[in-house]
Design an enzyme around this catalytic site. Structure first.
Site, short mmCIF file in Angstrom:
data_model
loop_
_atom_site.label_atom_id
_atom_site.label_comp_id
_atom_site.label_asym_id
_atom_site.label_seq_id
_atom_site.Cartn_x
_atom_site.Cartn_y
_atom_site.Cartn_z
N VAL A 15 0.84 -1.19 0.00
CA VAL A 15 0.00 0.00 0.00
C VAL A 15 0.88 1.25 0.00
O VAL A 15 0.63 2.22 -0.73
CB VAL A 15 -0.95 -0.03 1.23
CG1 VAL A 15 -1.69 1.28 1.39
CG2 VAL A 15 -1.93 -1.19 1.10
N CYS A 148 -10.28 -3.60 1.81
CA CYS A 148 -10.25 -3.44 0.35
C CYS A 148 -11.29 -4.31 -0.36
O CYS A 148 -11.79 -3.95 -1.43
CB CYS A 148 -8.86 -3.75 -0.18
SG CYS A 148 -8.14 -5.26 0.48
N GLU A 201 -10.85 -12.02 7.41
CA GLU A 201 -11.45 -11.24 6.31
C GLU A 201 -12.99 -11.29 6.33
O GLU A 201 -13.65 -10.28 6.10
CB GLU A 201 -10.91 -11.82 5.00
CG GLU A 201 -10.96 -10.88 3.83
CD GLU A 201 -9.90 -9.81 3.85
OE1 GLU A 201 -9.13 -9.70 4.83
OE2 GLU A 201 -9.85 -9.05 2.87
N ARG A 234 -8.76 -16.57 -1.63
CA ARG A 234 -7.56 -16.01 -2.30
C ARG A 234 -7.38 -16.75 -3.62
O ARG A 234 -7.42 -17.99 -3.65
CB ARG A 234 -6.34 -16.22 -1.40
CG ARG A 234 -5.11 -15.54 -1.91
CD ARG A 234 -5.09 -14.04 -1.67
NE ARG A 234 -4.99 -13.67 -0.28
CZ ARG A 234 -5.28 -12.45 0.19
NH1 ARG A 234 -5.68 -11.49 -0.62
NH2 ARG A 234 -5.16 -12.18 1.48
N HIS A 241 -9.61 -7.21 -6.66
CA HIS A 241 -10.53 -8.10 -5.95
C HIS A 241 -11.86 -8.15 -6.71
O HIS A 241 -12.48 -7.11 -6.96
CB HIS A 241 -10.78 -7.60 -4.53
CG HIS A 241 -9.58 -7.68 -3.62
ND1 HIS A 241 -8.46 -8.41 -3.89
CD2 HIS A 241 -9.35 -7.11 -2.40
CE1 HIS A 241 -7.59 -8.31 -2.89
NE2 HIS A 241 -8.11 -7.51 -1.97
P1 NAP Z 1 2.99 -4.85 3.73
O1 NAP Z 1 3.31 -4.92 2.28
O2 NAP Z 1 3.35 -6.00 4.58
O3 NAP Z 1 3.65 -3.51 4.34
C1 NAP Z 1 3.66 -3.26 5.73
C2 NAP Z 1 4.38 -1.95 6.04
O4 NAP Z 1 4.40 -1.78 7.46
C3 NAP Z 1 5.84 -1.91 5.57
O5 NAP Z 1 6.17 -0.62 5.15
C4 NAP Z 1 6.62 -2.25 6.84
O6 NAP Z 1 7.94 -1.68 6.87
C5 NAP Z 1 5.76 -1.53 7.88
N1 NAP Z 1 5.97 -2.11 9.21
C6 NAP Z 1 5.82 -3.39 9.61
N2 NAP Z 1 6.15 -3.53 10.92
C7 NAP Z 1 6.52 -2.30 11.35
C8 NAP Z 1 6.99 -1.79 12.58
N3 NAP Z 1 7.12 -2.56 13.67
N4 NAP Z 1 7.29 -0.47 12.66
C9 NAP Z 1 7.16 0.34 11.59
N5 NAP Z 1 6.73 -0.09 10.38
C10 NAP Z 1 6.41 -1.39 10.27
O7 NAP Z 1 1.41 -4.65 3.95
P2 NAP Z 1 0.34 -3.95 2.98
O8 NAP Z 1 -0.29 -4.95 2.11
O9 NAP Z 1 0.93 -2.73 2.38
O10 NAP Z 1 -0.78 -3.56 4.04
C11 NAP Z 1 -0.61 -2.51 4.96
C12 NAP Z 1 -1.92 -2.30 5.73
O11 NAP Z 1 -2.96 -1.96 4.80
C13 NAP Z 1 -2.42 -3.58 6.42
O12 NAP Z 1 -3.06 -3.24 7.62
C14 NAP Z 1 -3.41 -4.18 5.43
O13 NAP Z 1 -4.37 -4.98 6.03
C15 NAP Z 1 -4.02 -2.92 4.83
N6 NAP Z 1 -4.54 -3.02 3.45
C16 NAP Z 1 -3.83 -3.70 2.49
C17 NAP Z 1 -4.34 -3.73 1.20
C18 NAP Z 1 -3.64 -4.45 0.07
O14 NAP Z 1 -4.26 -4.61 -0.99
N7 NAP Z 1 -2.40 -4.89 0.24
C19 NAP Z 1 -5.52 -3.06 0.88
C20 NAP Z 1 -6.20 -2.37 1.90
C21 NAP Z 1 -5.69 -2.36 3.18
P3 NAP Z 1 9.26 -2.56 6.46
O15 NAP Z 1 9.16 -2.79 4.98
O16 NAP Z 1 10.38 -1.69 6.84
O17 NAP Z 1 9.17 -3.84 7.24
#
Ligand code: NAP
Length: 349
Positions: A15, A148, A201, A234, A241
């Site tokens: 994201v 999402c 979910e 999934r 989606h």
């Molecule tokens: P992701 O790819 O796993 O990214 C997670 C982010 O959080 C990374 O930037 C990571 O940094 C950071 N992070 C993790 N642990 C941390 C910590 N202890 N301190 C500071 N930063 C930390 O996840 P994502 O898919 O982007 O999703 C992020 C959020 O949005 C989630 O809550 C998810 O449910 C929600 N979401 C996702 C989507 C989607 O389609 N993917 C859509 C809607 C909502 P590092 O890289 O440095 O570890």
């Protein structure tokens, strides 16, 4: 007017990368603060993302030299708003800390979504939910996106609920792998396969749409009164989606009435001409085999909700298929649209 300084928390994730891409040359906002985990902090965004950038366009040059910090509201000088794509394990407390420090937080995580005075804001659907922000005691405010998966579903339901009333909804999702973040679902589990379980979910899909479609009463949000049953799966699709939806209405409409309501639907973003507002908000595809992620995902730069296959349901009243882009309409793009709404409504100094 000078651009508003903003930050991106979780800037390195799926994201977060979308935020970085979509905020390039934004007319209202300029990104000055990036935060992620210890793994990334202390290095420039360009260095960290050299091997981690997963979007087909290049890393925007404006972001490359920004040094990533740990999330910390004290290092965000002059930042009035943060977009959060933080992992849910950390998002709740970090977002509260930013709000306490006077920053507006637009979150994508589940943590604050069901708090009664936190809007699940979908700018076309429920701009009036901003009225509950005054009930938040912090100097800054927290606003969330919905999950999402149900973003497009809720948009397709909104004008129908207003016109015909909703009694019950069944959903069957086919969710892309990018919805699980990076690196997400192991290749061995998803290639050539369907996984009929996504932790947490279905619970979210069965309560968030009603809150999003609810009313504001006594300074809090009261969820709309209809039931949802959700099956979440999934599938081996990269982005997008797809959700099959069956609905029972208070007053069963005719097919032409549903199509007209969708075609006429305009929310505040369209009326205000916001930069990220898709036009149309909802596009109905007449072909029997649409929408499809590969063909329809980029409609309206990923912000339009694409609907198709409207037909009678032999148990409920009507059924259709909804497609929305999970990291754009379901996350970063929707949050930017919400921020544009706040900008137009005078929430920034
Ligand atoms: P992701 O790819 O796993 O990214 C997670 C982010 O959080 C990374 O930037 C990571 O940094 C950071 N992070 C993790 N642990 C941390 C910590 N202890 N301190 C500071 N930063 C930390 O996840 P994502 O898919 O982007 O999703 C992020 C959020 O949005 C989630 O809550 C998810 O449910 C929600 N979401 C996702 C989507 C989607 O389609 N993917 C859509 C809607 C909502 P590092 O890289 O440095 O570890």
């Amino acid at each position: 007017m000078e651009k508003i300084k903003v930050g991106v928390l979780g800037a390195t994730g799926s994201v977060g990368q979308r935020f970085i891409q979509l905020l390039e040359n934004h007319p209202y906002f300029t990104v000055t603060h990036l935060a992620a985990s210890e793994k990334s902090a202390g290095q420039t965004y360009g260095e960290v993302m050299k091997s981690r950038w997963k979007i087909s366009s290049d890393i925007p040059s404006y972001a490359k030299d920004i040094i990533i910090s740990l999330p910390d509201p004290n290092v965000t000088k002059g930042v009035q708003l943060v977009f959060s794509g933080l992992d849910a394990s950390i998002a709740g407390e970090v977002e509260t800390a930013y709000a306490e420090a006077g920053v507006i937080v637009l979150s994508n995580s589940k943590n604050h979504r069901m708090d009664p005075n936190v809007p699940i804001l979908s700018a076309e659907v429920n701009a009036h939910h901003l009225d509950v922000l005054s009930a938040q005691k912090t100097k800054g405010k927290i606003i969330t996106n919905s999950n999402c998966t149900i973003m497009g579903v809720t948009i397709s339901l909104k004008p129908l609920m207003d016109a015909f009333g909703l009694k019950s909804v069944m959903l069957f999702s086919m969710q892309a792998i990018s919805g699980a973040g990076y690196p997400g679902v192991p290749t061995m589990d998803i290639l050539g396969n369907v996984v009929p379980y996504i932790g947490g979910e279905e619970d979210k899909a069965e309560v968030e749409p009603q809150k999003c479609l609810g009313t504001v009463e006594g300074g809090i949000i009261k969820s709309a009164d209809f039931k949802i049953s959700a099956h979440c799966n999934r599938v081996p699709v990269f982005d997008g989606h797809t959700v099959c939806v069956s609905v029972a209405f208070e007053k069963k409409p005719k097919k032409e009435e549903i199509l007209k309501v969708w075609a006429d639907f305009q929310g505040e973003p369209q009326k205000l001409g916001l930069p990220f507002a898709p036009n149309p908000a909802i596009l109905y595809r007449e072909e029997n085999d649409r929408p499809q992620p590969r063909l329809d995902l980029d409609t309206g730069r990923g912000m339009t909700t694409v609907v198709g296959r409207l037909r009678e349901d032999s148990i409920l009243d009507w059924k259709w298929v909804v497609l929305s882009h999970n990291t754009i309409r379901g996350a970063a793009g929707a949050a930017i649209l919400n921020a544009e709404l706040l900008y137009k409504k005078g929430y920034f100094k």
